[in-house]
Scaffold this motif. Sequence first.
Motif, PDB file in Angstrom:
ATOM      1  N   SER A 204       0.859  -1.177   0.000  1.00  0.00           N
ATOM      2  CA  SER A 204       0.000   0.000   0.000  1.00  0.00           C
ATOM      3  C   SER A 204       0.901   1.234   0.000  1.00  0.00           C
ATOM      4  O   SER A 204       1.860   1.306   0.784  1.00  0.00           O
ATOM      5  N   THR A 205       0.595   2.181  -0.862  1.00  0.00           N
ATOM      6  CA  THR A 205       1.429   3.400  -0.898  1.00  0.00           C
ATOM      7  C   THR A 205       1.281   4.166   0.423  1.00  0.00           C
ATOM      8  O   THR A 205       2.222   4.819   0.870  1.00  0.00           O
ATOM      9  N   ASN A 206       0.106   4.071   1.069  1.00  0.00           N
ATOM     10  CA  ASN A 206      -0.054   4.742   2.367  1.00  0.00           C
ATOM     11  C   ASN A 206       0.882   4.132   3.409  1.00  0.00           C
ATOM     12  O   ASN A 206       1.509   4.847   4.191  1.00  0.00           O
TER      13      ASN A 206
ATOM     14  N   GLN B  42      -0.857  -2.220  -6.200  1.00  0.00           N
ATOM     15  CA  GLN B  42      -0.782  -2.464  -4.763  1.00  0.00           C
ATOM     16  C   GLN B  42      -1.335  -3.867  -4.503  1.00  0.00           C
ATOM     17  O   GLN B  42      -2.310  -4.279  -5.137  1.00  0.00           O
TER      18      GLN B  42
ATOM     19  N   ARG C 164      -5.614  -0.070   0.648  1.00  0.00           N
ATOM     20  CA  ARG C 164      -6.614   0.110   1.711  1.00  0.00           C
ATOM     21  C   ARG C 164      -7.598   1.223   1.384  1.00  0.00           C
ATOM     22  O   ARG C 164      -7.220   2.265   0.853  1.00  0.00           O
ATOM     23  N   GLY C 165      -8.870   0.976   1.697  1.00  0.00           N
ATOM     24  CA  GLY C 165      -9.900   1.996   1.518  1.00  0.00           C
ATOM     25  C   GLY C 165     -10.398   2.487   2.858  1.00  0.00           C
ATOM     26  O   GLY C 165      -9.863   2.119   3.904  1.00  0.00           O
ATOM     27  N   ARG C 166     -11.432   3.298   2.842  1.00  0.00           N
ATOM     28  CA  ARG C 166     -11.987   3.816   4.089  1.00  0.00           C
ATOM     29  C   ARG C 166     -12.806   2.736   4.785  1.00  0.00           C
ATOM     30  O   ARG C 166     -13.263   1.787   4.170  1.00  0.00           O
TER      31      ARG C 166
ATOM     32  N   TRP D  20      -8.982  -1.604  -1.420  1.00  0.00           N
ATOM     33  CA  TRP D  20      -9.086  -0.780  -2.627  1.00  0.00           C
ATOM     34  C   TRP D  20      -8.482  -1.564  -3.777  1.00  0.00           C
ATOM     35  O   TRP D  20      -7.312  -1.943  -3.731  1.00  0.00           O
TER      36      TRP D  20
ATOM     37  N   LYS E 129     -17.924   6.012  -9.500  1.00  0.00           N
ATOM     38  CA  LYS E 129     -16.817   6.450  -8.641  1.00  0.00           C
ATOM     39  C   LYS E 129     -15.499   6.197  -9.351  1.00  0.00           C
ATOM     40  O   LYS E 129     -15.197   5.070  -9.731  1.00  0.00           O
TER      41      LYS E 129
ATOM     42  N   MET F 222      -4.461   8.636  -2.449  1.00  0.00           N
ATOM     43  CA  MET F 222      -5.498   8.757  -3.487  1.00  0.00           C
ATOM     44  C   MET F 222      -5.391   7.600  -4.471  1.00  0.00           C
ATOM     45  O   MET F 222      -4.295   7.260  -4.921  1.00  0.00           O
TER      46      MET F 222
END
Length: 284
Positions: A41-43, A65, A69-71, A76, A136, A158
């Motif tokens: 994950s880039t986050n 990835q 990860r999403g919210r 994601w 989306k 993002m």
Amino acid sequence: MKNKIRRTLENPDRLSASEIMNYLPEECLCRNIECFNCLDSTNTRAKQFAEAGEPEGTLIVSEKQTAGRGRRGRSWSSESEEGIYMSFLLRPNIPTQKVSALTLLSALAVVKAIKEICSVEAEIKWPNDVMIAKKKICGILTEMSSEENDIRYVIVGMGINANTTDFPEEIKDTAGSVYLQTGKKVNRCELTAAVIRHFCNSYERFCKEQSLASFVEEYNAVLVNRDKEVRIYYGMVENSTSDQTDTGIARGIDSEGALLAEVDGKIQRIISGEVSVRGLYGYV
Ligand code: BTN
């Protein structure tokens, strides 16, 4: 580093740090870009960079990835090398309760960049999903590390479905891409740079003004929920102890990023969480 991307003549649509950088003005806050073929994950990688002391303005980008990860704990979809997965490291000097505004500004930056580079009007589903023609095409995950009220760092992640053509079964009715909506492939380096450029301009202004007041009009102009019926979860309404749901009409955001919804002639401030526009976007 083996995993880092090299753009070659045989490989024209590759994300490349130097090409993204070439599209950015010299005075841009973003002065360090790390580009990878594949990350979990880039986050997560951006957090590691932040913990190692990397300065504000470092951008992590990956072609894929394996654990995007999403919210709200969702994943994601990131298998496609046609998307853009990026995370921006920030160290803003603002109170922790204002960090959510950065997510709204990111969504606005994505809308502006898409308009500039792809000549198509995208819209925002409050607070931060970017849509084109009811699909989306971008999600944003903002994460923060703080000590008491002091921010150590913020990661704005993002995911943009740029040239994506295929989606997993469970999202294929609701997800879209810039390419599928416009019929034109987009240069991902150029779009990435435009998002970062618009975001940096807004970010610097927001940190100075410490308010979204000067962005409200611009944001509301692209708000898909505006003047539409929204479902309200009273758990998300300011000063409410109720956990009931209701319907109201969304009137736009205020200078703190709350969504103002009119219910029986009275304005309620929704400070976070879910809003669904019934009949249109039931799922997101
Ligand atoms: C959402 O649920 O709508 C937010 C999705 C955010 C996905 C992006 S992709 C780049 C960055 N890295 C992650 O693991 N997540 C964010």
